[in-house]
Scaffold this motif. Structure first.
Motif, PDB file in Angstrom:
ATOM      1  N   ARG A 181      38.815  58.128  38.925  1.00 35.02           N
ATOM      2  CA  ARG A 181      39.375  57.024  38.141  1.00 35.02           C
ATOM      3  C   ARG A 181      40.657  56.453  38.752  1.00 35.02           C
ATOM      4  O   ARG A 181      41.590  56.096  38.051  1.00 35.02           O
ATOM      5  N   VAL A 182      40.714  56.434  40.064  1.00 32.64           N
ATOM      6  CA  VAL A 182      41.717  55.617  40.753  1.00 32.64           C
ATOM      7  C   VAL A 182      40.964  54.857  41.830  1.00 32.64           C
ATOM      8  O   VAL A 182      39.873  55.245  42.226  1.00 32.64           O
ATOM      9  N   GLU A 183      41.545  53.769  42.298  1.00 28.27           N
ATOM     10  CA  GLU A 183      40.874  52.963  43.309  1.00 28.27           C
ATOM     11  C   GLU A 183      41.187  53.541  44.691  1.00 28.27           C
ATOM     12  O   GLU A 183      42.336  53.731  45.046  1.00 28.27           O
ATOM     13  N   GLY A 184      40.156  53.826  45.459  1.00 28.62           N
ATOM     14  CA  GLY A 184      40.340  54.300  46.823  1.00 28.62           C
ATOM     15  C   GLY A 184      40.241  55.812  46.935  1.00 28.62           C
ATOM     16  O   GLY A 184      39.939  56.509  45.965  1.00 28.62           O
ATOM     17  N   ARG A 190      41.508  39.813  50.903  1.00 33.64           N
ATOM     18  CA  ARG A 190      40.451  40.796  51.130  1.00 33.64           C
ATOM     19  C   ARG A 190      40.953  42.233  51.084  1.00 33.64           C
ATOM     20  O   ARG A 190      40.168  43.167  51.165  1.00 33.64           O
ATOM     21  N   ILE A 232      40.548  44.073  43.250  1.00 35.16           N
ATOM     22  CA  ILE A 232      41.093  44.073  41.894  1.00 35.16           C
ATOM     23  C   ILE A 232      42.288  43.125  41.806  1.00 35.16           C
ATOM     24  O   ILE A 232      42.501  42.479  40.792  1.00 35.16           O
ATOM     25  N   LEU A 234      40.774  46.608  32.593  1.00 36.52           N
ATOM     26  CA  LEU A 234      40.012  47.615  33.334  1.00 36.52           C
ATOM     27  C   LEU A 234      40.716  48.966  33.273  1.00 36.52           C
ATOM     28  O   LEU A 234      40.115  49.996  32.969  1.00 36.52           O
ATOM     29  N   LEU A 253      38.743  51.466  30.874  1.00 29.49           N
ATOM     30  CA  LEU A 253      37.769  52.197  31.688  1.00 29.49           C
ATOM     31  C   LEU A 253      38.386  53.365  32.452  1.00 29.49           C
ATOM     32  O   LEU A 253      37.688  54.301  32.817  1.00 29.49           O
ATOM     33  N   LEU A 254      39.660  53.302  32.750  1.00 26.89           N
ATOM     34  CA  LEU A 254      40.260  54.346  33.574  1.00 26.89           C
ATOM     35  C   LEU A 254      41.210  55.256  32.796  1.00 26.89           C
ATOM     36  O   LEU A 254      41.249  56.454  33.019  1.00 26.89           O
ATOM     37  N   LYS A 277      38.299  41.806  29.850  1.00 22.93           N
ATOM     38  CA  LYS A 277      38.129  41.741  31.316  1.00 22.93           C
ATOM     39  C   LYS A 277      37.339  40.486  31.692  1.00 22.93           C
ATOM     40  O   LYS A 277      37.673  39.787  32.648  1.00 22.93           O
ATOM     41  N   LYS A 278      36.321  40.198  30.902  1.00 22.64           N
ATOM     42  CA  LYS A 278      35.487  39.029  31.177  1.00 22.64           C
ATOM     43  C   LYS A 278      36.306  37.741  31.073  1.00 22.64           C
ATOM     44  O   LYS A 278      36.130  36.809  31.866  1.00 22.64           O
ATOM     45  N   ARG A 288      36.045  31.641  42.139  1.00 25.36           N
ATOM     46  CA  ARG A 288      35.177  32.776  41.848  1.00 25.36           C
ATOM     47  C   ARG A 288      36.044  33.939  41.396  1.00 25.36           C
ATOM     48  O   ARG A 288      37.257  33.931  41.555  1.00 25.36           O
ATOM     49  N   ILE A 304      36.070  37.368  42.216  1.00 25.58           N
ATOM     50  CA  ILE A 304      36.634  38.318  43.175  1.00 25.58           C
ATOM     51  C   ILE A 304      36.935  37.553  44.451  1.00 25.58           C
ATOM     52  O   ILE A 304      36.118  36.759  44.913  1.00 25.58           O
ATOM     53  N   ARG A 317      50.084  46.062  39.473  1.00 22.11           N
ATOM     54  CA  ARG A 317      50.689  47.388  39.670  1.00 22.11           C
ATOM     55  C   ARG A 317      52.131  47.321  40.135  1.00 22.11           C
ATOM     56  O   ARG A 317      52.736  48.350  40.408  1.00 22.11           O
ATOM     57  N   ASP A 326      48.211  53.946  37.652  1.00 20.27           N
ATOM     58  CA  ASP A 326      47.113  53.071  38.099  1.00 20.27           C
ATOM     59  C   ASP A 326      47.159  52.842  39.612  1.00 20.27           C
ATOM     60  O   ASP A 326      47.147  51.695  40.068  1.00 20.27           O
TER      61      ASP A 326
END
Lengths: 431, 165
Positions: free
Chosen positions: A13-16, A61, A65, A108, A112-113, A142-143, A155, A157, A352, A414
């Motif tokens: 539940r962390v990114e990366g 890129r 998130i 998110l 979710l986390l 989130k939506k 868009r 992302i 963050r 986070d």
């Protein structure tokens, strides 16, 4: 004599990709290492030799998130190098795009986390079984954040509508009108979120943070302001590298940041709120008061509550900007190449925390060097300090409980590990 | 009079990760073959978005590249229960749910389509870059055929125009 090791080989539940290693010897915590082993990605090197106009899209890129944060810091740094300033409606639209990203990213993380930690579930999917309405609320928020990014950014992302000087195209009033009712509903959901997370049990912890964030004269900070800290720092973003430094540590592919002559510091929601709670929008301030949120929150576990209040702010700010929007005649201001070598640096507030970009440009506008310092790499040392203090307080816990407590302490902030990995130099030693 | 929603084909993938583009390529070919008779959506976003895409739709077919140490180009079909797709999900970040995790979340929230079929083709190369690897590219036509046949089993798909011609 006893030795005990806490090892989390893959943080959930962390990114990366990161790990945690703690070594305890005779009830003394000897090592705490947040190991970021995701390989460095060399974005700063990719940017060398590219045209300055490409920087927002290349750096977006770095993260799926918080791509807007990268685009915004890149634009502001390059605009400072070029000596231009974006104001009025285009400035508002940048704040609106950032609000979309904050809503999406905070929803998110909250639902979710982070919420599974407080409610005793291993992940959001199992949380959803018992608390479907809460998770649906998070997904709806989130939506809506994504919808703002889609309408304004092209868009959800890696938005494609941002350029140095503004945007490629401005939405019509009708496009925003279609979005308004969703954001009005999201504002209600965000207020419900504050009340929902205020009911969680928070461990009684206080950390002695030096908070660092942007502070602007009359708004909660997103894109602009001076860099302030809770011990009186007040500098222009151009002075960032004279004030803070990055230090390489052997156990991590992310550099540690410290304030020169001081030590670790914290960026992100707790810091922003501590330094800017008096600049919150009315409903965000009201709901913060209603749930008894103190003006300075030093309990890292309560960061979820601050993220929820910031989500209310982002919805209100988005509505304010859409409400007074008039489509400008031009979607950008001219940003011609410099006619001399130049340098620009800027910070903006990623979800963050502070995201620093600096660029050296040639006279023809090619990037000679780029420097990017992400919030998670700035927080990495401070997160290790949090974990160290937690372990020192909790030595009597058995190893599984202590391990879980350490993971929670990390998730409080986070961390986005993918963003954090970078090296300034690569030394190849061949025998 | 309201019509039942058309079946939905979702091609999941990332154009810039070699074989991960497979779902997007198949979606494009299905669109060419069936036109407006079905709804085709290329999807490169974060998978909680799948729950919004399939809400209220009766029949959904998802196409995605998968990695399960099988032979490149090998075709897999899953219907209803996507548990086999969850094998590697324990190590993934919830900053980006997999298709299998989106299915689990949808099941917890009672937000699943009536019928959900997933076609997966074993990928070989997921490194950054454009273009399918040869074995996966060779599977493209049979995979498209399988997806088209699957979709046409649905009685709500309208007949092709010019059937009398």
């Amino acid at each position: 004599m006893s030795e005990r090791t806490i090892a989390v080989n893959y943080l959930a539940r962390v990114e990366g990709e990161g790990a945690l290693h703690v070594r305890i010897h005779d009830r003394t915590v000897e090592e705490v290492e947040l190991r970021i082993f995701e390989p460095p990605r060399f974005f700063e090197a990719f940017l060398r030799g590219r045209d300055y106009a490409e920087a927002p899209d290349i750096t977006a890129r770095i993260c799926g998130i918080c791509p807007v944060a990268y685009q915004m810091s890149a634009c502001h740094a390059i605009e400072r190098a070029l000596g231009i300033h974006v104001e009025g409606t285009l400035r508002d639209l940048r704040r609106l795009l950032y609000c979309g990203e904050w809503i999406e990213s905070h929803a998110l993380h909250i639902y979710l986390l982070h919420a599974p930690d407080f409610l005793g579930y291993p992940d959001a999917i199992r949380l959803a079984k018992d608390h479907p309405d809460a998770v649906k609320r998070g997904l709806a928020l989130k939506k809506t954040g994504n919808a703002i990014m889609r309408v304004l950014g092209g868009r959800e992302i890696h938005p494609i509508n941002v350029r140095v000087g503004g945007f490629y195209r401005c939405p019509t009033r009708e496009e925003f009108e279609a979005l308004r009712s969703d954001v009005e509903h999201a504002l209600l959901l965000a207020e419900e979120t504050v009340r929902f997370v205020a009911g969680f049990d928070f461990p009684a912890v206080e950390e002695d943070y030096e908070f660092v964030s942007l502070r602007a004269p009359d708004e909660y900070p997103l894109n602009e302001g001076r860099i302030a800290s809770s011990v009186g720092l007040d500098i222009d973003p151009a002075e960032f590298e004279q004030t803070f430094e990055e230090v390489h540590v052997p156990h991590s592919n992310a550099l540690h940041s410290v304030r020169k002559g001081a030590g670790s510091y914290l960026v992100g929601p707790l810091a922003r709120y501590a330094l800017n709670h008096d600049r919150l929008t009315p409903r965000a301030a009201k709901v913060a008061r209603e749930v008894g949120l103190e003006p300075v929150v030093r309990n890292p576990f309560r960061s979820i509550l601050v993220r929820a209040v910031e989500t209310v702010f982002a919805c209100e700010e988005a509505l304010r900007i859409m409400g007074r929007y008039r489509m400008p005649e031009r979607a950008w201001v001219d940003a011609p190449p410099p006619d001399h070598p130049t340098h620009g640096a800027a910070v903006t507030e990623a979800p963050r925390g502070l995201l620093y970009h600096a660029y050296d440009l040639d006279a023809d506008g090619q990037i000679r060097s780029a420097r990017i310092i992400a919030p998670t790499s700035q927080n990495q040392k401070r997160i290790e300090d949090d974990v160290r203090h937690l372990v020192e307080r909790s030595l009597d816990l058995d190893t599984p409980r202590l391990t879980f407590a350490c993971e929670r302490a990390i998730r409080n902030h986070d961390p986005c590990i993918s963003c954090a990995t970078h090296f300034l130099t690569l030394d190849l030693v061949r025998g | 009079m309201s019509h039942p929603p058309r079946p939905l084909v979702i091609g999941v993938g990332n154009l810039h990760r070699h074989d991960d583009a497979l779902g997007l390529e198949v979606a494009e070919q299905v669109k060419e073959r069936l036109g407006d008779r079905v709804r085709v959506v290329p999807f490169d976003g974060e998978s909680t978005g799948l729950l919004d895409l399939w809400v209220g739709v009766g029949s959904v077919v998802i196409v995605d590249a998968i990695r399960s140490h099988g032979a490149p180009g090998q075709l897999h079909r899953f219907e209803g229960d996507l548990t086999p797709l969850l094998v590697e999900s324990a190590t993934t970040s919830t900053h980006g749910l997999t298709v299998g995790e989106a299915w689990r979340l949808g099941r917890s929230l009672d937000q699943l389509p009536d019928r959900l079929v997933v076609f997966g083709v074993e990928g070989e190369d997921f490194s950054p870059g454009i273009g399918l690897s040869p074995a996966v590219a060779r599977s493209l036509s049979s995979l498209t055929g399988a997806v088209v046949a699957e979709v046409l089993r649905d009685p709500s798909v309208p007949p092709p125009e010019n059937t009398d011609a």
